[in-house]
Every structure is written in structure tokens, then in C-alpha cells.
Scaffold this active site. Sequence first.
Site, PDB file in Angstrom:
ATOM      1  CE  LYS A 141      -3.991   1.951   2.512  1.00  0.00           C
ATOM      2  NZ  LYS A 141      -4.898   1.752   3.659  1.00  0.00           N
ATOM      3  CB  SER A 216      -8.070   3.728   2.692  1.00  0.00           C
ATOM      4  OG  SER A 216      -7.246   3.144   3.707  1.00  0.00           O
ATOM      5  CB  SER A 240      -8.494   0.762   5.692  1.00  0.00           C
ATOM      6  OG  SER A 240      -9.134   1.975   5.999  1.00  0.00           O
TER       7      SER A 240
END
Length: 561
Positions: A141, A216, A240
Site C-alpha cells: 500500500k 482505503s 480499511s
Amino acid sequence: VGGTSRPRKQAAGGVRRALMSTTAQMSVHATGLAPSGVGGRSGRDRSVFLRKRASRRRVAHVASCSQSLVRSIGDRIRKGETSAEEVTRSYIAAIEGANATIGAFVSVTADDAIAQAKAVDAALRAGEPLGLLAGIPLGVKDNIATASGETSAGSNILSGLKSPYDARVIESLKNANAVVVGKTNMDEFGMGSTTESSAKGATANPWDQTRVPGGSSGGSAAAVAAAQCVVALGSDTGGSIRQPASFCGVVGLKPTYGLVSRHGLVAYASSFDCIGPLASSVEDAAIVLSAIARGDASDFSDATFQNDKSSAAGPAPRDYHSHLKRLEQLVSKPLLGKKFALVKETLGEGVDAGVVGKIVAAAAELEKLGAVVDVVSCPTFGLGLPAYYVLALSEASSNLARYDAIRYGATNTTRSEGLGAEVKRRILMGTYALSAGHSDAYYKRAQETRRLVEIDLNSKLSEYDALLTPAAPTPAYELGGKVNDPLAMFSGDVMTVNVNLAGLPAVVVRAGTVMENGATLPVGLQMVGRPFGEAELLDVAHTFEIATFDAVNGDWAFQGV
């Protein structure tokens, strides 16, 4: 609410009866597809779901399996049947072939990845010991620092940032000989539930490219689902990792707060942030956790050293995967003696009927495996969402104050131009909650509520091995469907934020699929465990996954690739 209160429960074995009145009043979005079995599975490294095409919908193969890709690919590399370089090149080609439509990766460090893979092959030829993740392509990420490539956290204000060091988890992955292929897309600074607030553009869901992958960590979930990497790292502040795992039909693990080091993670809300894996199977998630959960007495963002009493010299390396059984090793009732509890408040008003049906069916499957499943009430459940947003946004307003385009951040922009609308909205809300005259009314009360939620959940977990809830109240929604409705987006986190408030571990596994407007979409089952009880939680999730794989995924046909 107190630690001595007794959970209110229904009789064991009556999950369907206990919820009959709820589901009977709802229009269940049942799948219209007849089970097609799992014929055609091959012994190759991975299998994908060959999705039955719906008219006028752009579709893609979606990776999903019950067996460990990490183990099978690693075994082939060690046996010389393939090389780490060949595996890495094949996944880089997959990214190049699909990223224009999926948008899971924001950057690909192909040269660096191939160099890492060649180093693994050279070590193997030299007879050197290899790590757990030797030669395994992995996505990271974009809010986790890597010395190679950019780390922008999905924001223009950090555009072009080159980290001078690797995050602690990246160091651990490299020590395990993993191959980092690139950075995955995310909502800006982790603030969002759709990956649409990214300055790099939106990511599409591989199951249906007209829908969001969640957020996210949507880029990481979509990358695993689209078979662009074997596993990926995400971060979880209020769900997330788990909500995107549900939307994309993959496995997502949020560890106990502090189990995995946050060193090198771009901060959103420091008392909530966790790093964890997304994978196509529970075993793969467990292997990655074994690699990154390394205690370090010098790292004050890591609780493993403080919580490990096994050695005066410090914690021993953790192993979260070796005890996981193969399918042929399971007894007829592998979960006999285990007790689980469905949280009543997660199956009522506001939750999609199709989601409720799949969660109840998953609970029934657990009963078939020998477990006892009760239905309990958590009175504080509804308090978690407002408390979480007051606390998380307050911490965000403090953490993001540093990005002023002078000391930190791109110097060719301003704070107003460099930050997106959602980030600015959350900073303003957090600043207001902390302002003089309001901090007692909002921040202090939210902290008190956080403690109540923690007591409530831990009191249930003193009696049950895990709590069961949906991972999200709905399946994936359409792109643009909630981008202009912040409150609706916030409410989508209702199933996950209480876990972060209490700092508990949770894993999301596939619970089946539902039909919505002609699209077949995955549903995730969330299992919440005891603090630092990841080994037991993963054992249960793995057993459920491999023992119920055909029942859960019967609407899909496999095609080896």
C-alpha cells in the site's frame, strides 16, 4: 456494560431459527445461479474464478482459492520447477496487462523486483537458506515507506516523495526474501472507503469494474483479486483492510493493535493504525503475518516485545501458519468444542438482506463443523461509529498538521491545493472536536465510549472463541455512488470500527456471493478474536475456509491459469 455482565444469547444450534424473523421480513438477494461445482481444478499454482458474464458488464478473472499460493509457488521455486525471476516477470506482465482498467497499482518497480528475484535464485543455487516468502511477488500500500519508488499516500502533497528508508515491515519482508513489485492505490491518507479519493485516480473492482473495491486499501485488495500479486500489504484504521477484502472476495487480516510495527507507516490516526496482509487464502495471510510480526525492543510502535514474556532477552519469532491443517488432515467435526457468537446488532436494520442471508448460512456451516453458535447482543455496538470518527479525525488533524508544503510535503504546491476535499473535510472536523470549549463534549466523551466498547467486546470474548459479523453492511457499490455523500460513506464502516476501538484482531473470509442489479458480488464474514490471539483466530478461519470452500463458492467455476 461491565466485565461481569453475561451475554444475552439464544440457544445453541438455533442460528437460523433465532434470525428467522429478521430474514423472513427482508427481500433476500439470492444468487440466481445454480451451483456449478469446482470441476476443472488443476494442480497448477493458482486457480481463478471464471465469472459468468453479465450483459454489458466488464468482467475479469478473480483470483480465489483455499490452498496456499505462497506455499505452492515457493515449493516450485525450491524444487527448481520454476524460478523466482520467472514468477516475478509473470506477475509484472499481469499488472501491465490489466492495470489500465483496474488501476490497482500506482507504481511498479519492475527493475528492482527482478533484481530481488534474481538474488533469490542466486541464493538457492548457492545452497543458502531461504525465507518464508522467497520469490513471492507482493504489493505494498502506498502509505508504507519503501526505499525504492515513491511513497505518496495517495496525495498530491506527497507527490514524488522518495523515502530514505524501508518501513519495518518492508525490512521483515525482504528478510523473508519477498519480492516487492510495486505500490498499490489507496484513498488519500487512508481517508475513505472507496479508493476514489486518491490523487492517482480511482481503482475498479475486479468482480465488476463499474463498482468500487472498497477502501482505503482498495488497491491492495483489487491487486490480489485480479492476480496481479500473490499477497499485498494494507493498513487498517477503521476497517480499511477488512471492508475491501469483503468487496473484492479475498482474505483480509487486521492484527491486534501493536502486534505489527507501524514504523514507516504514514500516520492517519496513530492509536488505531495497523498494518496487515490481504491474500487469496487464510494460510497465505498467516504466512505473511509470521514474517512481519517481529518484536523489537527499540520500536515503541510495536507491542510484541512488551507483550511477549517467553524470554528475558526478548520475543522469539512468531509462527502463525505451521499449525494450520491441510484438508485431508481434518476430522469430521474439526471445530468441536469451539463457541462463536453472532452479534445481533449487525444483522438488523440497514444491513443488506443478501448479506444477512450469507452470514447466517456461514454460521450454519460452522455448526456443521461441530461449533456452537449463539446470538448475542452488544449494547455498545451502535456507539462505536460516532466515537471512532471523533477520535480518528481528531488524531488526523494533529498528524496531518505537519504537511504544510514547507517543512513536509511538495514545495511546489500549497496545503489547500495539495490536499483533497475528503482530507480537508476530516481535518476540519477533527480540529473542531479538539477546539477549546468542545473537546470535553466530543473528544473526552468519545474516549469514554471507546472504553465501554472495549469492555463490552472483551466480556463477550471471555466466553466465546470469536464474534461473527458481516464485514460490511452491503456488497460493493457503484463507482461514484457515495463520493458526494460523506455520511453514507462513514456509515459503511459500522461493522469494523468497534474492532479498532478495542484494538482486537479480526479476519475476513469469503461467505459467498449475492446478486445485485445483474452483478455477482462477494460477501465477507468477519471473525473477531481475543487480543494477541491471532494463532487461534487464523486456525478457525482456515478450517472454515477449506472445509466449506465448495459450499461457499459453489456458484463459481474454476479455471486453472
